[in-house]
Enzyme design. Structure first.
Site, PDB file in Angstrom:
ATOM      1  N   ARG A  67       7.367 -11.442  12.416  1.00 24.70           N
ATOM      2  CA  ARG A  67       6.023 -11.672  11.798  1.00 24.70           C
ATOM      3  C   ARG A  67       5.605 -13.075  11.685  1.00 24.70           C
ATOM      4  O   ARG A  67       5.404 -13.410  10.219  1.00 24.70           O
ATOM      5  CB  ARG A  67       5.965 -10.665  10.697  1.00 24.70           C
ATOM      6  CG  ARG A  67       6.277  -9.432  10.709  1.00 24.70           C
ATOM      7  CD  ARG A  67       6.178  -8.342   9.596  1.00 24.70           C
ATOM      8  NE  ARG A  67       4.854  -8.408   9.101  1.00 24.70           N
ATOM      9  CZ  ARG A  67       4.520  -7.712   7.804  1.00 24.70           C
ATOM     10  NH1 ARG A  67       5.526  -7.382   7.130  1.00 24.70           N
ATOM     11  NH2 ARG A  67       3.252  -7.550   7.661  1.00 24.70           N
ATOM     12  N   LYS A 123      -3.788  -0.615  -0.954  1.00 22.51           N
ATOM     13  CA  LYS A 123      -2.927  -1.716  -1.108  1.00 22.51           C
ATOM     14  C   LYS A 123      -3.403  -2.959  -0.593  1.00 22.51           C
ATOM     15  O   LYS A 123      -3.539  -4.160  -0.786  1.00 22.51           O
ATOM     16  CB  LYS A 123      -1.424  -1.472  -1.161  1.00 22.51           C
ATOM     17  CG  LYS A 123      -0.589  -2.708  -0.707  1.00 22.51           C
ATOM     18  CD  LYS A 123       0.720  -2.466  -0.780  1.00 22.51           C
ATOM     19  CE  LYS A 123       1.042  -2.034   0.991  1.00 22.51           C
ATOM     20  NZ  LYS A 123       1.265  -3.389   1.609  1.00 22.51           N
ATOM     21  N   ASN A 124      -3.603  -2.708   0.892  1.00 19.27           N
ATOM     22  CA  ASN A 124      -3.841  -3.643   1.969  1.00 19.27           C
ATOM     23  C   ASN A 124      -5.232  -4.269   1.867  1.00 19.27           C
ATOM     24  O   ASN A 124      -5.669  -5.312   2.366  1.00 19.27           O
ATOM     25  CB  ASN A 124      -3.552  -3.269   3.200  1.00 19.27           C
ATOM     26  CG  ASN A 124      -1.931  -3.013   3.479  1.00 19.27           C
ATOM     27  OD1 ASN A 124      -1.137  -3.621   2.407  1.00 19.27           O
ATOM     28  ND2 ASN A 124      -1.477  -2.637   4.346  1.00 19.27           N
ATOM     29  N   ARG A 131       6.662  -0.697  -3.998  1.00 19.01           N
ATOM     30  CA  ARG A 131       5.661  -1.994  -3.443  1.00 19.01           C
ATOM     31  C   ARG A 131       4.420  -1.353  -2.945  1.00 19.01           C
ATOM     32  O   ARG A 131       3.290  -2.095  -3.358  1.00 19.01           O
ATOM     33  CB  ARG A 131       6.671  -2.816  -2.392  1.00 19.01           C
ATOM     34  CG  ARG A 131       7.604  -3.592  -2.626  1.00 19.01           C
ATOM     35  CD  ARG A 131       7.913  -4.432  -1.393  1.00 19.01           C
ATOM     36  NE  ARG A 131       6.714  -5.006  -0.922  1.00 19.01           N
ATOM     37  CZ  ARG A 131       6.843  -5.733   0.140  1.00 19.01           C
ATOM     38  NH1 ARG A 131       7.878  -5.562   0.977  1.00 19.01           N
ATOM     39  NH2 ARG A 131       5.586  -6.178   0.566  1.00 19.01           N
ATOM     40  N   CYS A 177      10.979 -10.215   8.234  1.00 19.12           N
ATOM     41  CA  CYS A 177      11.325  -9.370   7.202  1.00 19.12           C
ATOM     42  C   CYS A 177      11.826  -8.124   8.073  1.00 19.12           C
ATOM     43  O   CYS A 177      12.043  -8.294   9.233  1.00 19.12           O
ATOM     44  CB  CYS A 177       9.906  -8.874   6.510  1.00 19.12           C
ATOM     45  SG  CYS A 177       8.860  -7.993   7.609  1.00 19.12           S
ATOM     46  N   ASP A 199       1.609   1.715  10.360  1.00 22.42           N
ATOM     47  CA  ASP A 199       1.995   2.063   8.882  1.00 22.42           C
ATOM     48  C   ASP A 199       2.460   3.613   8.782  1.00 22.42           C
ATOM     49  O   ASP A 199       2.773   4.000   7.517  1.00 22.42           O
ATOM     50  CB  ASP A 199       1.159   1.530   7.946  1.00 22.42           C
ATOM     51  CG  ASP A 199       0.827  -0.029   7.708  1.00 22.42           C
ATOM     52  OD1 ASP A 199       2.231  -0.656   8.183  1.00 22.42           O
ATOM     53  OD2 ASP A 199       0.357  -0.607   7.193  1.00 22.42           O
TER      54      ASP A 199
HETATM   55  N1  EPU Z   1       1.282 -11.939  14.729  1.00 24.78           N
HETATM   56  C1  EPU Z   1       1.612 -13.232  15.528  1.00 24.78           C
HETATM   57  N2  EPU Z   1       1.234 -14.286  14.595  1.00 24.78           N
HETATM   58  C2  EPU Z   1       0.472 -14.340  13.681  1.00 24.78           C
HETATM   59  C3  EPU Z   1      -0.036 -13.119  12.974  1.00 24.78           C
HETATM   60  C4  EPU Z   1       0.503 -11.854  13.614  1.00 24.78           C
HETATM   61  O1  EPU Z   1       2.323 -13.087  16.314  1.00 24.78           O
HETATM   62  O2  EPU Z   1       0.133 -15.491  13.137  1.00 24.78           O
HETATM   63  C5  EPU Z   1       1.822 -10.521  15.038  1.00 24.78           C
HETATM   64  C6  EPU Z   1       3.063  -9.921  14.291  1.00 24.78           C
HETATM   65  O3  EPU Z   1       4.004 -10.221  14.374  1.00 24.78           O
HETATM   66  C7  EPU Z   1       2.507  -8.350  14.722  1.00 24.78           C
HETATM   67  C8  EPU Z   1       1.300  -8.551  15.169  1.00 24.78           C
HETATM   68  O4  EPU Z   1       0.661  -9.946  15.406  1.00 24.78           O
HETATM   69  O5  EPU Z   1       3.466  -8.203  15.983  1.00 24.78           O
HETATM   70  C9  EPU Z   1       0.378  -7.825  14.065  1.00 24.78           C
HETATM   71  O6  EPU Z   1       0.543  -8.244  12.706  1.00 24.78           O
HETATM   72  P1  EPU Z   1      -0.471  -8.374  11.697  1.00 24.78           P
HETATM   73  O7  EPU Z   1      -0.619  -9.967  11.460  1.00 24.78           O
HETATM   74  O8  EPU Z   1      -1.545  -7.709  11.901  1.00 24.78           O
HETATM   75  O9  EPU Z   1       0.259  -7.679  10.521  1.00 24.78           O
HETATM   76  P2  EPU Z   1      -0.033  -8.129   8.943  1.00 24.78           P
HETATM   77  O10 EPU Z   1      -1.512  -8.800   8.843  1.00 24.78           O
HETATM   78  O11 EPU Z   1       0.977  -9.204   8.628  1.00 24.78           O
HETATM   79  C10 EPU Z   1      -0.857  -6.166   8.086  1.00 24.78           C
HETATM   80  C11 EPU Z   1      -0.369  -5.187   7.006  1.00 24.78           C
HETATM   81  C12 EPU Z   1       0.760  -4.466   7.327  1.00 24.78           C
HETATM   82  C13 EPU Z   1       0.693  -3.685   8.695  1.00 24.78           C
HETATM   83  C14 EPU Z   1       0.079  -4.574   9.698  1.00 24.78           C
HETATM   84  C15 EPU Z   1      -0.549  -4.044  11.077  1.00 24.78           C
HETATM   85  C16 EPU Z   1      -1.333  -6.175   5.125  1.00 24.78           C
HETATM   86  C17 EPU Z   1      -1.034  -6.920   3.572  1.00 24.78           C
HETATM   87  N3  EPU Z   1      -0.178  -5.902   5.841  1.00 24.78           N
HETATM   88  O12 EPU Z   1       0.035  -6.996   8.259  1.00 24.78           O
HETATM   89  O13 EPU Z   1       0.996  -3.451   6.389  1.00 24.78           O
HETATM   90  O14 EPU Z   1       1.634  -3.005   9.093  1.00 24.78           O
HETATM   91  O15 EPU Z   1      -1.194  -5.255   9.129  1.00 24.78           O
HETATM   92  O16 EPU Z   1      -1.514  -2.961  10.798  1.00 24.78           O
HETATM   93  O17 EPU Z   1      -2.606  -5.997   5.255  1.00 24.78           O
HETATM   94  C18 EPU Z   1       2.477  -2.029   5.032  1.00 24.78           C
HETATM   95  O18 EPU Z   1       1.435  -1.598   4.182  1.00 24.78           O
HETATM   96  O19 EPU Z   1       3.359  -1.248   4.995  1.00 24.78           O
HETATM   97  C19 EPU Z   1       2.205  -2.903   5.927  1.00 24.78           C
HETATM   98  C20 EPU Z   1       3.449  -3.575   6.744  1.00 24.78           C
END
Ligand code: EPU
Length: 417
Positions: free
Chosen positions: A121, A22-23, A396, A116, A304
């Site tokens: 996030r 998915k990701n 999802r 969320c 995850d």
């Molecule tokens: N963060 C910030 N600012 C930003 C972006 C992130 O502070 O601009 C923080 C977040 O709040 C968090 C940390 O950085 O504390 C890491 O978050 P990240 O941005 O890496 O998460 P994401 O990209 O929103 C993806 C996956 C998630 C997975 C996380 C961590 C996708 C679509 N989603 O989310 O997947 O948990 O990386 O590996 O790739 C899931 O599939 O269930 C899922 C939640």
């Protein structure tokens, strides 16, 4: 709305094939926006988040043709630059269209994803990076409004390594003027898969999978045929399903390099794992040793998989400490697992799980995607009947999890609520 019913107690037996990630599929579908033409994507999983990103892309003018194996994506005629609230609110990853739209059209208007169930996030790091690349970014009426006549290469330092942030900026940079360097970039396999897809399109990217990624802008990209990697979190979920039910299953279509941290922890619990190329044979044993985990960015133990591992630790022999370091609120499953008899205490970002021999079936509620999976896993081993409501969270991100488990011999089915 569906609910899932599980009658626990059957050890899993048989074979299961893993679906596409998915990701990885979400950013790769978004990356198709970068250039016109027909793209062909294989191994796209069939699940709700993919439906959502396809809706967002359709709204922009993208056309899809689907057969069983492949998804064809035509991006010739983009007639909008807007991702509306009604779609973005259901999936935060919608923000992944921001970088490609800015690159292709010079403008994008994307609804701000809210908080969320697993934490606040924010997307500040995506926006900061795009500003450094010359985009003019404004927040108005709940939308990110971004404009850029021409994006230019920049040196970008992420304060926190972010998966979708790295992906968004990589996509914004592939046609920018000059060189972009992303420091403290995310190293997840899904980031590498996106980089490989972009390279197949003609992009020049070095270092994907390390913490410094360099992207040299090119003038033209071309459409691609590309196959998505298998879903490492689905593999991990089935590894735990075998361990928790003390079953023996064969998992086909795995990339073991993506799941080393998960396998290592499972081996420590006493679960046996045999590797034969892309196939894993996993054998659960009566005694499950408790182990501690701490979630980390790749190659560490993935957040995850934290909820699913907690279900296993609930029936392990001894106490386990589970530390969540990525998201501040990712213990919503704990109160539901407690309803099934689990003995878990939360203290800030860590949970103390006192393993015990049995869980009992109960009515529980899914709160997010991985929390739903943890409740299904607990249900597989609990005595009696577990009813899990709000399973749209599960849908999802897992393709046919309940069906796949029932083919492995568990008593699991859906009912209308
Ligand atoms: N963060 C910030 N600012 C930003 C972006 C992130 O502070 O601009 C923080 C977040 O709040 C968090 C940390 O950085 O504390 C890491 O978050 P990240 O941005 O890496 O998460 P994401 O990209 O929103 C993806 C996956 C998630 C997975 C996380 C961590 C996708 C679509 N989603 O989310 O997947 O948990 O990386 O590996 O790739 C899931 O599939 O269930 C899922 C939640």
């Amino acid at each position: 709305m569906d609910k899932i019913i599980v009658e626990g107690g059957d050890p899993l037996k048989g074979e299961v094939t893993i679906s596409g990630s998915k990701n990885a599929a979400l950013p790769i579908l978004s990356a198709c926006l970068l250039t016109g033409g027909w793209h062909t994507l294989d191994n796209i999983p069939k699940l709700k988040d993919i439906w959502t990103i396809k809706e967002i892309l359709s709204n922009l003018g993208v056309v899809f043709e689907e057969n069983n194996q492949s998804l064809k994506v035509n991006t010739d005629n983009l007639n909008s630059h807007i991702a509306p609230y009604k779609l973005v609110k259901t999936m935060r990853a919608s923000i992944l269209v921001l970088g490609p739209l800015l690159s292709r059209l010079g403008k994008a208007k994307i609804s701000l994803p809210g908080g969320c169930a697993i934490g606040a996030r924010p997307i500040d790091l995506h926006l900061k990076g795009l500003s450094l690349m010359g985009a003019d970014i404004n927040l108005a009426h709940g939308y990110v409004v971004a404009n850029a006549d021409k994006l230019r290469g920049a040196d970008i330092f992420f304060d926190i390594s972010t998966v979708t942030g790295t992906e968004n900026l990589m996509m914004a940079a592939v046609k920018a003027d000059g060189v972009t360097t992303l420091h403290n970039a995310a190293k997840e396999p899904e980031v590498i898969d996106l980089a490989n897809m972009l390279k197949t399109m003609g992009a020049r990217i070095n270092g994907a999978g390390t913490d410094t990624v360099t992207i040299t802008g090119v003038k033209e990209l071309h459409p691609v045929k590309y196959t998505i990697i298998p879903d490492r979190i689905e593999v991990g979920t089935f590894l735990i399903a075998a361990a928790i039910t003390k079953g023996e299953i064969t998992i086909k279509g795995c990339n073991e390099n993506h799941i080393e941290a998960i396998m290592e922890k499972l081996l420590e619990t006493g679960t046996e794992i045999k590797k034969e190329g892309e196939v894993l044979i996993v054998i659960g044993h009566d005694k499950i040793k408790s182990v501690d985990i701490k979630t980390m960015q790749f190659p560490g133990f993935p957040t995850d998989m934290q909820a699913q591992f907690m279900s296993l630790m609930s029936i392990a022999d001894g106490w386990s400490i589970i530390r969540e370091t990525i998201f501040e609120n990712r213990f919503m499953h704990v109160s539901e697992l407690r309803r099934m008899g689990a003995d878990i205490e939360i203290n800030g970002g860590q949970a103390l799980v006192r393993g015990k021999t049995n869980l009992s079936g109960a009515q529980v509620m899914a709160t997010d995607l991985r929390a739903s999976a943890s409740l299904v896993l607990a249900g597989l081993v609990a005595k009696g009947r577990t009813e899990i409501s709000r399973v749209y969270h599960l849908d999802r991100g897992y393709q046919d999890l309940d069906l796949k488990l029932s083919l492995l011999g568990s008593k699991i089915w859906r009912e209308k609520q």
